[in-house]
Design an enzyme around this catalytic site. Structure first.
Site, short mmCIF file in Angstrom:
data_model
loop_
_atom_site.label_atom_id
_atom_site.label_comp_id
_atom_site.label_asym_id
_atom_site.label_seq_id
_atom_site.Cartn_x
_atom_site.Cartn_y
_atom_site.Cartn_z
N LEU A 148 0.74 -1.15 0.14
CA LEU A 148 0.10 0.08 0.01
C LEU A 148 0.93 1.26 -0.11
CD1 LEU A 148 -2.97 0.22 -0.06
CD2 LEU A 148 -2.97 0.49 2.51
N ASP A 149 0.70 2.05 -0.95
CA ASP A 149 1.61 3.31 -0.97
C ASP A 149 1.56 4.29 0.08
OD1 ASP A 149 2.11 2.47 -3.77
OD2 ASP A 149 0.77 3.64 -4.55
N THR A 150 2.64 4.94 0.33
CA THR A 150 2.88 5.86 1.42
C THR A 150 1.69 6.66 1.71
OG1 THR A 150 5.34 5.66 1.32
CG2 THR A 150 4.46 7.36 2.65
#
Length: 280
Positions: A148-150
């Site tokens: 999951l992207d930052t």
């Protein structure tokens, strides 16, 4: 053996119930041949007793583990071990009915990830990671399933069950994910149709199960369902059409939802939720 322990052991070994005799249980290991040079416990004085090792994995109690060991259901480094009191080292390959045993009891959690939190560590930026949050959950060494992207938010599952993590991480398995996406400008119905047909990126086609505008919200807010495991797939897909993602929130992962799970909080999965994840 208690009914509860029989159930857990049967579930782990892929058999239902515990009505078979110990001899028949041993015969279930037919594909595994007992080595002529069985491992010696002499050098394992600092190891852990095999029955405790199995009990720590949550398969059954120590007493029941002794029964399974004597029946020939347990192997160490490919050899059937039936000796009571045998000790194993952390590096040994222990299997119960052919399946690897994790010396730690399998644990499963879900986190509602906040924005701006790294999923993996960033030595360059030194930002806070999800592991800083999950350190409060358990002493077990957990790893996130998937990415999951930052800047993305939403559901992220953690476990020390390597078998499940590996299974769910394979692209061919594909687990259902629904995202709430906010774009910097409105989307058209033509763009929705284009996404439904599949977007081609540099690493292949992205198949979308469904996409639609979110009711009573501006046309720059959409819901999108996919099983893709490609990196940054939502952002790259919209960027290919000239759109920028302003907010990305994973609201469904498998059968899990964010219901009653505030942002930045985590909870332990129920037994049924774990079973449902394993069916993907």
């Amino acid at each position: 053996m208690s009914r509860d322990n029989k159930s857990r052991a049967g579930k782990f070994s892929g058999r239902q119930g515990g009505g078979k005799s110990k001899k028949s249980m041993a015969r279930g290991n037919a594909p595994i041949k007992k080595s002529q040079s069985a491992p010696s416990p002499a050098s394992k004085s600092d190891g852990i007793r095999l029955n405790k090792y199995i009990a720590n994995a949550g398969i059954c109690s120590r007493r029941d583990a002794d029964i399974f060991i004597s029946a020939g259901n347990v192997t160490v480094n490919g050899n059937v071990v039936t000796e009571m009191g045998y000790k194993v080292a952390p590096t040994d390959d222990v299997k119960f009915d052919g399946r690897s045993v994790n010396p730690e009891k399998a644990e499963y959690f879900v986190l509602n990830k906040p924005k701006g939190i790294y999923v993996t560590g960033s030595t360059e930026k030194g930002g806070k990671t999800v592991m800083d949050i999950m350190a409060k959950a358990t002493r077990a060494k957990l790893d996130p399933i998937g990415k999951l992207d930052t800047q993305a938010m939403g559901l992220l599952v953690f476990t020390n069950d390597g078998t499940l993590a590996k299974k769910l991480g394979k692209p061919k398995n594909g687990i259902r994910q629904i995202y709430h996406v906010s774009l910097t400008k409105p989307l058209s119905f033509e763009h929705l149709d284009k996404v439904r047909k599949g977007i081609f990126l540099e690493d292949g086609k992205v198949n979308i199960q469904d996409i639609s505008f979110i009711a009573d919200r501006p046309k720059n807010e959409i819901g999108i369902e996919t099983k893709s495991t490609k990196n940054h797939v939502i952002q790259r897909m919209f960027k290919s059409m000239g759109f920028e993602v302003e907010k990305l929130d994973r609201v469904v992962f498998g059968g899990l939802t964010k219901k009653d799970l505030p942002r930045g909080r985590f909870r332990r999965l129920t037994d049924q939720e774990v079973i449902n994840l394993g069916m993907h």
